[in-house]
Design a protein around this motif. Structure first.
Motif, PDB file in Angstrom:
ATOM      1  N   GLY A  84       0.819  -1.200   0.000  1.00  0.00           N
ATOM      2  CA  GLY A  84       0.000   0.000   0.000  1.00  0.00           C
ATOM      3  C   GLY A  84       0.850   1.245   0.000  1.00  0.00           C
ATOM      4  N   ALA A  85       0.227   2.376  -0.283  1.00  0.00           N
ATOM      5  CA  ALA A  85       0.974   3.630  -0.317  1.00  0.00           C
ATOM      6  C   ALA A  85       0.059   4.802  -0.037  1.00  0.00           C
ATOM      7  CB  ALA A  85       1.639   3.811  -1.678  1.00  0.00           C
ATOM      8  N   SER A  86       0.642   5.831   0.564  1.00  0.00           N
ATOM      9  CA  SER A  86      -0.032   7.118   0.792  1.00  0.00           C
ATOM     10  C   SER A  86       0.873   8.200   0.238  1.00  0.00           C
ATOM     11  CB  SER A  86      -0.258   7.367   2.296  1.00  0.00           C
ATOM     12  OG  SER A  86      -0.977   6.302   2.893  1.00  0.00           O
ATOM     13  N   VAL A  87       0.340   9.004  -0.671  1.00  0.00           N
ATOM     14  CA  VAL A  87       1.141  10.059  -1.291  1.00  0.00           C
ATOM     15  C   VAL A  87       0.439  11.394  -1.084  1.00  0.00           C
ATOM     16  CG1 VAL A  87       2.278  10.872  -3.375  1.00  0.00           C
ATOM     17  CG2 VAL A  87       1.961   8.416  -3.023  1.00  0.00           C
ATOM     18  N   LEU A  88       0.936  12.168  -0.145  1.00  0.00           N
ATOM     19  CA  LEU A  88       0.413  13.496   0.143  1.00  0.00           C
ATOM     20  C   LEU A  88       1.347  14.498  -0.520  1.00  0.00           C
ATOM     21  CD1 LEU A  88      -1.576  15.364   1.680  1.00  0.00           C
ATOM     22  CD2 LEU A  88      -0.038  15.182   3.657  1.00  0.00           C
ATOM     23  N   ALA A  89       0.992  14.915  -1.725  1.00  0.00           N
ATOM     24  CA  ALA A  89       1.912  15.735  -2.517  1.00  0.00           C
ATOM     25  C   ALA A  89       1.176  16.372  -3.684  1.00  0.00           C
ATOM     26  CB  ALA A  89       3.059  14.875  -3.053  1.00  0.00           C
ATOM     27  N   GLU A  90       1.783  17.383  -4.253  1.00  0.00           N
ATOM     28  CA  GLU A  90       1.299  17.908  -5.522  1.00  0.00           C
ATOM     29  C   GLU A  90       1.237  16.750  -6.518  1.00  0.00           C
ATOM     30  OE1 GLU A  90       0.185  20.465  -8.643  1.00  0.00           O
ATOM     31  OE2 GLU A  90       0.208  20.809  -6.477  1.00  0.00           O
ATOM     32  N   GLN A  91       0.065  16.591  -7.164  1.00  0.00           N
ATOM     33  CA  GLN A  91      -0.175  15.461  -8.064  1.00  0.00           C
ATOM     34  C   GLN A  91      -0.036  14.120  -7.337  1.00  0.00           C
ATOM     35  OE1 GLN A  91      -1.454  16.019 -11.007  1.00  0.00           O
ATOM     36  NE2 GLN A  91      -1.234  18.223 -10.653  1.00  0.00           N
ATOM     37  N   GLY A  92      -0.439  14.105  -6.065  1.00  0.00           N
ATOM     38  CA  GLY A  92      -0.339  12.878  -5.275  1.00  0.00           C
ATOM     39  C   GLY A  92      -1.113  11.722  -5.879  1.00  0.00           C
ATOM     40  N   GLY A  93      -2.252  12.016  -6.495  1.00  0.00           N
ATOM     41  CA  GLY A  93      -3.032  10.959  -7.120  1.00  0.00           C
ATOM     42  C   GLY A  93      -2.312  10.310  -8.288  1.00  0.00           C
ATOM     43  N   GLU A  94      -1.594  11.122  -9.046  1.00  0.00           N
ATOM     44  CA  GLU A  94      -0.853  10.587 -10.198  1.00  0.00           C
ATOM     45  C   GLU A  94       0.331   9.736  -9.739  1.00  0.00           C
ATOM     46  OE1 GLU A  94      -2.347  11.185 -12.946  1.00  0.00           O
ATOM     47  OE2 GLU A  94      -3.638  12.804 -12.244  1.00  0.00           O
ATOM     48  N   ILE A  95       1.028  10.187  -8.706  1.00  0.00           N
ATOM     49  CA  ILE A  95       2.167   9.421  -8.188  1.00  0.00           C
ATOM     50  C   ILE A  95       1.679   8.109  -7.593  1.00  0.00           C
ATOM     51  CG2 ILE A  95       4.139   9.465  -6.611  1.00  0.00           C
ATOM     52  CD1 ILE A  95       3.875  12.576  -6.660  1.00  0.00           C
ATOM     53  N   MET A  96       0.559   8.162  -6.871  1.00  0.00           N
ATOM     54  CA  MET A  96      -0.024   6.952  -6.302  1.00  0.00           C
ATOM     55  C   MET A  96      -0.348   5.939  -7.389  1.00  0.00           C
ATOM     56  SD  MET A  96      -3.313   5.510  -6.200  1.00  0.00           S
ATOM     57  CE  MET A  96      -4.474   6.858  -6.255  1.00  0.00           C
ATOM     58  N   THR A  97      -0.803   6.418  -8.538  1.00  0.00           N
ATOM     59  CA  THR A  97      -1.180   5.520  -9.626  1.00  0.00           C
ATOM     60  C   THR A  97       0.017   4.740 -10.140  1.00  0.00           C
ATOM     61  OG1 THR A  97      -3.006   6.978 -10.233  1.00  0.00           O
ATOM     62  CG2 THR A  97      -2.293   5.387 -11.889  1.00  0.00           C
ATOM     63  N   VAL A  98       1.186   5.350 -10.114  1.00  0.00           N
ATOM     64  CA  VAL A  98       2.407   4.633 -10.507  1.00  0.00           C
ATOM     65  C   VAL A  98       2.617   3.434  -9.583  1.00  0.00           C
ATOM     66  CG1 VAL A  98       4.908   4.787 -10.751  1.00  0.00           C
ATOM     67  CG2 VAL A  98       3.476   6.717 -11.454  1.00  0.00           C
ATOM     68  N   LEU A  99       2.431   3.650  -8.287  1.00  0.00           N
ATOM     69  CA  LEU A  99       2.609   2.566  -7.320  1.00  0.00           C
ATOM     70  C   LEU A  99       1.501   1.526  -7.456  1.00  0.00           C
ATOM     71  CD1 LEU A  99       3.747   4.682  -4.247  1.00  0.00           C
ATOM     72  CD2 LEU A  99       5.148   3.236  -5.716  1.00  0.00           C
ATOM     73  N   GLN A 100       0.298   1.968  -7.779  1.00  0.00           N
ATOM     74  CA  GLN A 100      -0.782   1.019  -8.009  1.00  0.00           C
ATOM     75  C   GLN A 100      -0.446   0.096  -9.183  1.00  0.00           C
ATOM     76  OE1 GLN A 100      -4.636   2.699  -8.894  1.00  0.00           O
ATOM     77  NE2 GLN A 100      -5.481   0.729  -9.490  1.00  0.00           N
ATOM     78  N   MET A 101       0.080   0.662 -10.249  1.00  0.00           N
ATOM     79  CA  MET A 101       0.444  -0.156 -11.408  1.00  0.00           C
ATOM     80  C   MET A 101       1.560  -1.135 -11.055  1.00  0.00           C
ATOM     81  SD  MET A 101       0.095   2.610 -14.513  1.00  0.00           S
ATOM     82  CE  MET A 101       0.278   1.372 -15.796  1.00  0.00           C
ATOM     83  N   ALA A 102       2.469  -0.710 -10.174  1.00  0.00           N
ATOM     84  CA  ALA A 102       3.508  -1.629  -9.711  1.00  0.00           C
ATOM     85  C   ALA A 102       2.882  -2.793  -8.941  1.00  0.00           C
ATOM     86  CB  ALA A 102       4.506  -0.881  -8.830  1.00  0.00           C
ATOM     87  N   MET A 103       1.884  -2.484  -8.115  1.00  0.00           N
ATOM     88  CA  MET A 103       1.194  -3.533  -7.365  1.00  0.00           C
ATOM     89  C   MET A 103       0.448  -4.471  -8.314  1.00  0.00           C
ATOM     90  SD  MET A 103      -0.228  -1.095  -4.257  1.00  0.00           S
ATOM     91  CE  MET A 103      -1.133  -2.369  -3.395  1.00  0.00           C
ATOM     92  N   MET A 104      -0.189  -3.910  -9.324  1.00  0.00           N
ATOM     93  CA  MET A 104      -0.921  -4.727 -10.289  1.00  0.00           C
ATOM     94  C   MET A 104       0.018  -5.657 -11.062  1.00  0.00           C
ATOM     95  SD  MET A 104      -3.464  -1.721 -11.705  1.00  0.00           S
ATOM     96  CE  MET A 104      -4.169  -2.696 -13.039  1.00  0.00           C
ATOM     97  N   GLY A 105       1.248  -5.180 -11.297  1.00  0.00           N
ATOM     98  CA  GLY A 105       2.207  -5.969 -12.070  1.00  0.00           C
ATOM     99  C   GLY A 105       3.198  -6.740 -11.224  1.00  0.00           C
ATOM    100  N   ASN A 106       2.986  -6.755  -9.890  1.00  0.00           N
ATOM    101  CA  ASN A 106       3.886  -7.459  -8.966  1.00  0.00           C
ATOM    102  C   ASN A 106       5.329  -6.975  -9.082  1.00  0.00           C
ATOM    103  OD1 ASN A 106       1.845  -9.177  -7.865  1.00  0.00           O
ATOM    104  ND2 ASN A 106       1.960 -10.440  -9.701  1.00  0.00           N
TER     105      ASN A 106
END
Length: 460
Positions: free
Chosen positions: A409-431
């Motif tokens: 899991g990840a929490s990204v509190l930042a400018e464009q935090g949602g976009e950065i979080m999506t990068v980590l989500q894709m990493a999780m989806m791709g193991n």
């Protein structure tokens, strides 16, 4: 009485595409909508609020830009122009959805309120008068939620605001008191502070954002307080009363009572499902104690050939989850597949500024489950892109399985935090393991490049 192959009740982010897909597959379909096409998201949720948040960010930037060497001597917030822009966006999006429905063959749209009047039968009270009785082989319920108003003495005697009615304001509140510190309360609170309101956010619990890790919540509090937003925790409203042009609120904190005077109150303490007027007891569709429709992992209710999608079934109340519900139903009902909601990732973003993007498990959840984890954190004041843009507020955090190195899991509190979080989500989806991201080559200087440094913190 008219018979259909399929009837969809509610035109939200699941109901609209589903009705079109059902009709396109050859099923004679009806879509019932009691208000506006598009549901909450298009009409008084995501689209209008994010449009107004963009205006609020522009107002904040006037002050922030002084730190970047750009000085603006004078500016003012044209609230009527902000509202007009918001309304124009809503009308454009709603109109596009309406046209898509009207252009779909085999699909009838009825504006009215649907109530089950028998097994596989509904009576629709039409908005323009009269009623019709419809039957169908399959029903799909997508009626969503609406704001829930807590029991507070005197609340029925004041013109309180909800997340719906606050969008209809014609002027900026002098002092906005927000009851509740969820994402709705925080987004509106910061927005109206930036427009010029005095803002007080009141939370019954010991801290805001209880579902988030404490360090993330503390960072959010710090950011909001820097904007002179007052945050009261362990505080509840006991009673409200009119006082001239304002409102007097009696509150209780640690057993002591005092009063707060404000011009407007926003009720942001939660939402409830719109199931009461459906008369589901006539169908065999069961609900839980809060009124949410019970479903299994295939979104089937307790009645055969009746399904529930989106917020009305409980669980994560996000537009993208509603749309994924549509995909599940489409695959199973139309394509005869075996799709399931079990185990799906649930990303979300709280559109405060900076954004809080979230995916997967928090640290507190992982520790409650007794998992062996690694926790990577980095403050944004050490992120190159944040320093260069002059906005170092917030932090990034990731929870990792210590053995597999997979991101939990990840929490990204930042400018464009949602976009950065999506990068980590894709990493999780791709193991993709954390060390691969740590050693990855990302364009410099981008926000996502900071993920190198985030995971390098585990190696130090």
């Amino acid at each position: 009485m008219q018979h259909y192959d399929a009837i969809v009740i509610g035109s939200g982010q699941a109901g609209t595409p589903l009705s079109k897909k059902l009709a396109g597959s050859g099923l004679k379909t009806a879509l019932i909508e009691k208000r506006w096409i598009g549901g909450t998201c298009v009409n008084d949720g995501c689209s209008p609020t994010k449009a107004m948040i963009a205006s609020a960010k522009a107002a904040w930037s006037v002050y922030h830009n002084k730190n970047l060497g750009v000085i603006t001597d004078h500016f003012y917030v044209d609230f009527s122009a902000i509202i007009k822009r918001k309304d124009d966006i809503v009308r454009r999006m709603r109109g596009s959805s309406e046209k898509g429905i009207e252009d779909t063959e085999n699909l009838d749209l009825h504006y009215g309120t649907a109530t089950f009047s028998g097994n596989k039968e509904i009576t629709v009270t039409l908005n323009d008068g009269g009623t019709i009785v419809l039957t169908a082989d399959k029903f799909f319920i997508n009626t969503g939620e609406k704001p829930s108003v807590p029991k507070i003495e005197g609340i029925e005697n004041i013109d309180y605001l909800t997340s719906t009615s606050i969008l209809e304001l014609e002027s900026i509140p002098e002092h906005l008191l927000v009851l509740g510190s969820g994402y709705i309360g925080l987004e509106f609170g910061q927005m109206f502070k930036r427009f010029g309101s005095k803002v007080t956010i009141m939370e019954r619990s010991e801290r805001i954002l209880k579902k988030e890790d404490e360090d993330i919540a503390e960072e959010v509090v710090k950011i909001l307080m820097e904007e002179q937003i007052d945050i009261l925790t362990n505080t509840k409203a006991i009673s409200v009363a009119k006082s001239g042009d304002g409102i007097i609120v009696t509150v209780e904190n640690d057993g002591k009572q005092n009063q707060i005077e404000c011009s407007h109150i926003l009720i942001a303490t939660g939402r409830k499902p719109q199931t009461k007027e459906l008369s589901l007891e006539k169908t065999g569709v069961e609900t839980d104690g809060k009124g949410y429709i019970k479903v299994n992992n295939k979104l089937e209710t307790t009645a055969a050939d009746i399904y529930a999608l989106g917020d009305v079934k409980g669980g994560p109340a996000f537009t993208h989850i509603s749309y994924d519900d549509y995909r599940i139903i489409s695959e199973n009902v139309i394509d005869k597949g075996n799709a399931s909601i079990a185990g799906r990732l649930v990303p979300y973003c709280i559109f405060i500024d900076p954004q809080l993007g979230r995916i997967g498990m928090t640290e507190q959840e992982a520790r409650e489950q007794g998992l062996d984890i690694l926790v990577a954190t980095i403050k944004n004041d050490s992120v190159a892109r944040s320093i260069e843009t002059g906005d170092t507020r917030g932090m990034m955090k990731a929870v990792i399985d210590a053995k597999t190195r997979q991101i939990l899991g990840a929490s990204v509190l930042a400018e464009q935090g949602g976009e950065i979080m999506t990068v980590l989500q894709m990493a999780m989806m791709g193991n993709v393991t954390y060390d691969r991201i740590m050693n990855g080559v990302f364009a410099h200087p981008t926000y996502s490049e900071s993920l190198n440094n985030l995971f390098m913190s585990l190696e130090q």
